[in-house]
Design a protein around this motif. Structure first.
Motif, PDB file in Angstrom:
ATOM      1  N   LEU A  54       0.826  -1.211   0.000  1.00  0.00           N
ATOM      2  CA  LEU A  54       0.000   0.000   0.000  1.00  0.00           C
ATOM      3  C   LEU A  54       0.859   1.260   0.000  1.00  0.00           C
ATOM      4  N   PRO A  55       0.326   2.355  -0.541  1.00  0.00           N
ATOM      5  CA  PRO A  55       1.076   3.622  -0.544  1.00  0.00           C
ATOM      6  C   PRO A  55       1.189   4.164   0.880  1.00  0.00           C
ATOM      7  N   ILE A  56       2.380   4.069   1.435  1.00  0.00           N
ATOM      8  CA  ILE A  56       2.579   4.477   2.838  1.00  0.00           C
ATOM      9  C   ILE A  56       3.615   5.578   2.996  1.00  0.00           C
ATOM     10  N   ASN A  57       4.166   6.066   1.912  1.00  0.00           N
ATOM     11  CA  ASN A  57       5.190   7.100   1.969  1.00  0.00           C
ATOM     12  C   ASN A  57       4.551   8.461   1.701  1.00  0.00           C
ATOM     13  N   LEU A  91      -1.015  10.644  -8.349  1.00  0.00           N
ATOM     14  CA  LEU A  91      -1.811   9.449  -8.084  1.00  0.00           C
ATOM     15  C   LEU A  91      -1.394   8.811  -6.764  1.00  0.00           C
ATOM     16  N   TYR A  92      -0.101   8.701  -6.534  1.00  0.00           N
ATOM     17  CA  TYR A  92       0.386   8.111  -5.290  1.00  0.00           C
ATOM     18  C   TYR A  92      -0.104   8.922  -4.090  1.00  0.00           C
ATOM     19  N   SER A  93       0.032  10.236  -4.157  1.00  0.00           N
ATOM     20  CA  SER A  93      -0.395  11.104  -3.048  1.00  0.00           C
ATOM     21  C   SER A  93      -1.880  10.957  -2.757  1.00  0.00           C
ATOM     22  N   SER A  94      -2.680  10.921  -3.805  1.00  0.00           N
ATOM     23  CA  SER A  94      -4.122  10.751  -3.648  1.00  0.00           C
ATOM     24  C   SER A  94      -4.445   9.389  -3.044  1.00  0.00           C
ATOM     25  N   ALA A  95      -3.804   8.333  -3.557  1.00  0.00           N
ATOM     26  CA  ALA A  95      -4.036   6.984  -3.028  1.00  0.00           C
ATOM     27  C   ALA A  95      -3.569   6.888  -1.584  1.00  0.00           C
ATOM     28  N   PHE A  96      -2.448   7.514  -1.265  1.00  0.00           N
ATOM     29  CA  PHE A  96      -1.949   7.520   0.112  1.00  0.00           C
ATOM     30  C   PHE A  96      -3.014   8.066   1.057  1.00  0.00           C
ATOM     31  N   LYS A 117      -6.327   8.379   0.605  1.00  0.00           N
ATOM     32  CA  LYS A 117      -7.528   7.519   0.661  1.00  0.00           C
ATOM     33  C   LYS A 117      -7.280   6.255   1.478  1.00  0.00           C
ATOM     34  N   VAL A 118      -6.103   5.638   1.299  1.00  0.00           N
ATOM     35  CA  VAL A 118      -5.773   4.424   2.063  1.00  0.00           C
ATOM     36  C   VAL A 118      -5.627   4.768   3.543  1.00  0.00           C
ATOM     37  N   LYS A 119      -4.991   5.876   3.836  1.00  0.00           N
ATOM     38  CA  LYS A 119      -4.844   6.319   5.225  1.00  0.00           C
ATOM     39  C   LYS A 119      -6.215   6.500   5.876  1.00  0.00           C
ATOM     40  N   ASP A 120      -7.138   7.155   5.158  1.00  0.00           N
ATOM     41  CA  ASP A 120      -8.491   7.349   5.682  1.00  0.00           C
ATOM     42  C   ASP A 120      -9.219   6.018   5.882  1.00  0.00           C
TER      43      ASP A 120
END
Length: 172
Positions: free
Chosen positions: A150-153, A160-165, A167-170
């Motif tokens: 998962l995008p954790i950085n 795209l990575y920043s947006s996914a990060f 959403k996954v965090k939420d």
């Protein structure tokens, strides 16, 4: 890998032959297999979401590769590129494959992420990544190995990575 209306493709060359096979599974996931005569090349757990932009129905897709020996383990993709039906030169920083019908530059090599339609697509694709976690859990694949994909950085600045990060965090 990301074509909508094709469930199976058989191919052959002078030195090899094989096929791609799409199989619908439960929990809104599909399994795509790439197989040749000697060995199984790769299986992917696929999650799709249909979105609507300006009256057009479009699909965004997330593909998690499965271990060739243990189909209960998701494995990372290194140097993952963004797909717009075919790979672009856009490196996402994600450890799995993603496809979305982004507007591309004329050469189809990169994506203008500041385009308003592309921003909507990025948001929807990021939402799908976060939503796929629940299905991964239901399929018994949610483990430490999956979490490392998962995008954790928070320092990765790819749109795209920043947006996914986020959403996954939420979602977590």
């Amino acid at each position: 890998l990301f074509l909508r209306n094709i469930q199976e493709v058989q191919w052959s060359t002078e030195s090899d032959k094989g096929h791609y096979l799409a199989e619908i599974k439960k929990n809104k996931a599909s399994l795509i297999s790439q197989i040749n005569e000697q060995y199984n090349l790769r299986d992917y757990l696929i999650f799709k979401k249909t979105i609507e932009i300006d009256g057009a129905k479009l699909n965004v897709v997330v593909a998690y590769p499965l271990d060739t020996d243990d189909f209960d383990t998701v494995v990372p993709v290194h140097d993952s590129k963004l797909f717009v039906f075919f790979p672009t030169k856009e490196r996402t920083g994600l450890k799995f494959l993603v496809h979305a019908p982004y507007k591309t530059t004329p050469s189809r090599e990169s994506i203008p992420f500041d385009d308003s339609q592309n921003q909507i697509i990025t948001n929807e694709l990021s939402t799908l990544i976060a939503e796929s976690i629940e299905s991964i859990k239901k399929n018994g694949l949610l483990d430490v190995n999956f979490l490392t994909l998962l995008p954790i950085n928070s320092e990765n600045e790819h749109p795209l990575y920043s947006s996914a990060f986020q959403k996954v965090k939420d979602a977590l």
